[in-house]
Scaffold this active site. Structure first.
Site, PDB file in Angstrom:
ATOM      1  N   HIS A  65       0.817  -1.217   0.000  1.00  0.00           N
ATOM      2  CA  HIS A  65       0.000   0.000   0.000  1.00  0.00           C
ATOM      3  C   HIS A  65       0.853   1.270   0.000  1.00  0.00           C
ATOM      4  CE1 HIS A  65       0.264  -0.258   4.555  1.00  0.00           C
ATOM      5  NE2 HIS A  65       0.473   1.023   4.371  1.00  0.00           N
ATOM      6  N   ASP A 109      -0.406  -7.643   1.428  1.00  0.00           N
ATOM      7  CA  ASP A 109       0.136  -6.287   1.499  1.00  0.00           C
ATOM      8  C   ASP A 109       1.657  -6.352   1.612  1.00  0.00           C
ATOM      9  OD1 ASP A 109       0.390  -3.571   1.720  1.00  0.00           O
ATOM     10  OD2 ASP A 109      -0.392  -3.440   3.767  1.00  0.00           O
ATOM     11  N   SER A 206       4.358   2.265   7.785  1.00  0.00           N
ATOM     12  CA  SER A 206       4.035   1.009   7.126  1.00  0.00           C
ATOM     13  C   SER A 206       5.256   0.485   6.375  1.00  0.00           C
ATOM     14  CB  SER A 206       2.903   1.221   6.115  1.00  0.00           C
ATOM     15  OG  SER A 206       1.747   1.684   6.745  1.00  0.00           O
TER      16      SER A 206
END
Length: 256
Positions: A65, A109, A206
């Site tokens: 992402h 992801d 992230s």
């Protein structure tokens, strides 16, 4: 293009009920200069947007992402983002998203970034080993996660790398906790931190690694809302061991 990328990320966040993409290290401590030499800062126009980690001379592993933030480069070999030599520490990248990735709510992801040139290992820079698929990660295993995000909810990012210790949460317990807030946890994930503890990650970092012992076992994926006032639902990481065949294929062919 930058405005379009920002708009897309906003739409992703709001469609997930405001759940935050991972990053800020909550209740963390500064890392020592000679530790965590594999850490990468994934950036857009010289600004940190995600974490990552070096797994070979040519590839950084991060969250898929992060590509939604229009990343342009990776910085390696520093714990202090104010001290970056662009000539030696900054690398252009080619994006290699996992082919099954749609969005972080459905899993997969994970993403590889092919560096524009080989990274030279040194006293400041080393790659990290990936988890063995045969190894079993036990409940309550003490691990660590690091990043350059904020230290409070909605705070600004920090310049110096922070790390925090987190315990692995039982998978069934994690699923139950997320079901209580009407979310079905995707497959092939690990949970650690954020639950029954004040330590964990938050929005901004992230793609950073969940490190247990001396191996990377997970990739920071998401947490519950933009609220980093833990405890709440467990933090969620992509399980690296479940993607080793894909990772090894890309590394072997040196492209995607």
């Amino acid at each position: 293009m930058h405005a379009l990328c920002t708009l897309f990320v906003f739409c992703v966040l709001t469609s997930f009920g405001g759940k935050a993409l991972g990053s800020e290290i909550i209740n963390g401590k500064k890392t020592q200069k000679r530790s965590m030499k594999y850490m990468a800062s994934v950036q857009n126009n010289l600004q940190h947007i995600c974490g990552g980690f070096l797994i070979s001379e040519e590839f950084v592993l991060t969250a898929a992402h992060c590509a939604e933030r229009c990343l342009t480069s990776v910085v390696l070999g520093t714990h202090d983002l104010r001290k970056v030599d662009d000539a030696t520490m900054r690398y252009g990248v080619k994006i290699c998203e996992h082919p099954s990735y749609k969005d972080f709510t459905t899993g997969d992801d994970i993403m590889l970034l092919k560096l524009s040139r080989k990274a030279q290992m040194s006293e400041r820079l080393q790659k990290i080993l990936l988890a063995d698929p045969e190894s079993k990660l036990k409940d309550n295993t003490l691990c660590r996660v690091a990043g350059w995000g904020a230290i409070v909810t909605n705070g600004g990012y920090v310049d110096k790398l922070l790390k925090v210790k987190v315990n692995v949460v039982n998978t069934n317990t994690c699923k139950e906790q997320w079901k209580m807030i009407n979310f079905e946890l995707p497959a092939k994930v690990i949970c650690a931190g954020g639950y029954q503890t004040k330590e964990g990650f938050c929005q901004g970092d992230s793609g950073g690694p969940l490190v247990c012992g001396d191996t990377a076992v997970g990739v920071v994926s998401f947490n519950w809302r933009a609220n980093c006032d833990y405890p709440n639902a467990p933090n969620v990481y992509t399980d690296v061991s479940k993607y080793l065949p894909w990772i090894r294929k890309i590394l072997a062919q040196k492209s995607c």
